[in-house]
Scaffold this active site. Structure first.
Site, short mmCIF file in Angstrom:
data_model
loop_
_atom_site.label_atom_id
_atom_site.label_comp_id
_atom_site.label_asym_id
_atom_site.label_seq_id
_atom_site.Cartn_x
_atom_site.Cartn_y
_atom_site.Cartn_z
N SER A 218 -14.83 19.61 2.02
CA SER A 218 -13.75 18.81 1.45
C SER A 218 -14.27 17.87 0.36
O SER A 218 -14.80 18.31 -0.65
CB SER A 218 -13.03 18.06 2.57
OG SER A 218 -11.70 17.77 2.20
N LYS A 270 10.31 2.59 1.95
CA LYS A 270 9.09 1.83 2.11
C LYS A 270 8.37 2.16 3.43
O LYS A 270 7.14 2.16 3.51
CB LYS A 270 9.39 0.33 2.06
CG LYS A 270 8.15 -0.55 2.11
CD LYS A 270 7.25 -0.30 0.92
CE LYS A 270 6.02 -1.19 0.94
NZ LYS A 270 5.12 -0.92 -0.19
#
Length: 391
Positions: A218, A270
């Protein structure tokens, strides 16, 4: 004739007292006195004593002598007891003084050991700092990428870039080696190192080699893709070119428990990653778009670094992880090998020099403690929730 000696109270008193002391025996067995005998002699005790009779002398002097002896013995015993008590007190004082001296010595040695330990740590830190005192001989300049890549971990971009630039600028380093053993981590930290390595690679002729130890996955592979060459052992794990975000949906759990979630936001989306709030379909689609965009950045970086060496296989960018042998077939690595073999390849006399900047031990401990407490308490972390990292 009625006033006989046995009727005389004086004589009776003297005789009774004398009888208690053995006066009859003192008279030498002479019997009673003659009638009309010398009263003054009896009363005063000054009369003549029969021959062989010393009883009156013993009876008169034995009582006071014994009392005097007893008093003297008592005083002697009291004196000895006082001396013994004084000895015990002196011994206890000496024991306390010795104990106090031992504790003083202990604390002095403890402080001395602490000071020596601090001095040793400072000296070790100074010796580990890269500088001009490095061995002046041809070597491989190694920078270690160990563990999770994160701004708060030892494998952070600032530290790695500092080591890479130091190895690059050293006139005695034959090549710069990224020695990787990491599952990946932060996209931003990986991108910063990638960009720094690409800039050096394009600006000079000193080779940069990435050597994968056990794991180069990764975000760690993101960094390696910027190197001129990637080397891995046959059993190394390489790849995992993908992006991950992991969370929980616990809104049903708090409903079952009868818990009311109170969260206040300004903005409809949010709190869309809040694990106790329901994620709407449009929010899920948006978040997937974020992950896809980040993934495409990863793909573009690997293609730019590896170029035509990559095989035409769509599985390369699917998030799969490969062994070193498989990665060689797919073009993810250039050859199989280890750091020792690379040193022998580049140098007639193999030598490696570690350019990884040292870390302050107290700072590292404080960071780990702070991260552990924050994770345990469920507090938000500074690092991004999107990761180039194995799950």
């Amino acid at each position: 004739m009625s006033d006989t000696p046995k009727d005389d109270p004086w004589t009776q008193g003297e005789m009774s007292s004398s009888s208690g002391k053995g006066a009859s025996a003192a008279a030498g067995g002479s019997g009673p006195a003659e009638p009309g005998g010398n009263g003054p002699d009896k009363s005063g005790g000054t009369g003549p004593v029969e021959p062989g009779g010393n009883g009156p002398d013993k009876s008169v002097g034995s009582g006071p002598a014994e009392s005097a002896d007893s008093a003297e013995v008592l005083r002697e015993r009291q004196r000895l007891a006082q001396i013994e008590s004084m000895d015990r007190w002196i011994q206890s004082v000496l024991v306390e003084q010795r104990r106090g001296r031992r504790w003083k010595l202990f604390f002095r040695f403890a402080w001395l050991a602490l000071l020596l330990g601090v001095a040793a740590l400072v000296g070790f830190a100074l010796l580990m700092v890269p500088g001009d005192e490095r061995v002046q001989a041809r070597h491989l300049g190694v920078v270690k990428v160990d563990g999770v890549i994160d701004s708060e971990s030892p494998a952070n971009a600032e530290r790695l870039i500092e080591g890479i630039e130091a190895a690059w600028e050293s006139p005695d380093s034959a090549a710069v080696v990224l020695h990787i053993n990491s599952p990946g981590g932060s996209p931003v930290q990986s991108q910063r190192v990638y960009n720094a390595v690409m800039a050096l690679r394009e600006s000079g002729d000193k080779p940069i080699v990435a050597v994968v130890e056990d794991l180069g996955a990764s975000g760690a592979y993101y960094m390696a893709a910027a190197a001129d060459e990637i080397v891995a052992a046959p059993s190394s794990l390489v790849g995992s070119i993908g992006v991950i975000y992991a969370g929980f949906g616990l809104e049903g759990a708090i409903d079952d428990l009868g818990v009311e979630r109170r969260i206040f936001t300004a903005g409809d989306n949010k709190a869309f990653l809040d694990p106790f709030s329901e994620m709407r379909p449009e929010q899920q689609a948006f978040w997937q778009e974020v992950l896809d965009t980040t993934h495409q950045q990863f793909i573009d970086a690997v293609k730019a670094g590896r170029g035509d060496r990559l095989a035409d296989d769509p599985r390369i960018f699917s998030g799969l992880i490969w062994t070193g042998e498989q990665a060689l077939e797919l073009g993810l690595v250039d050859r199989l090998g280890t750091l020792d073999e690379e040193a022998r390849k580049w140098l007639d006399e193999p030598r490696v020099e570690d350019y990884t900047p040292s870390q302050d031990a107290f700072d590292r401990l404080a960071r780990r403690f702070g991260l552990g407490v924050a994770q345990w308490m469920g507090l938000p972390q500074a690092s991004s929730p999107v990761r180039y990292q194995l799950p």
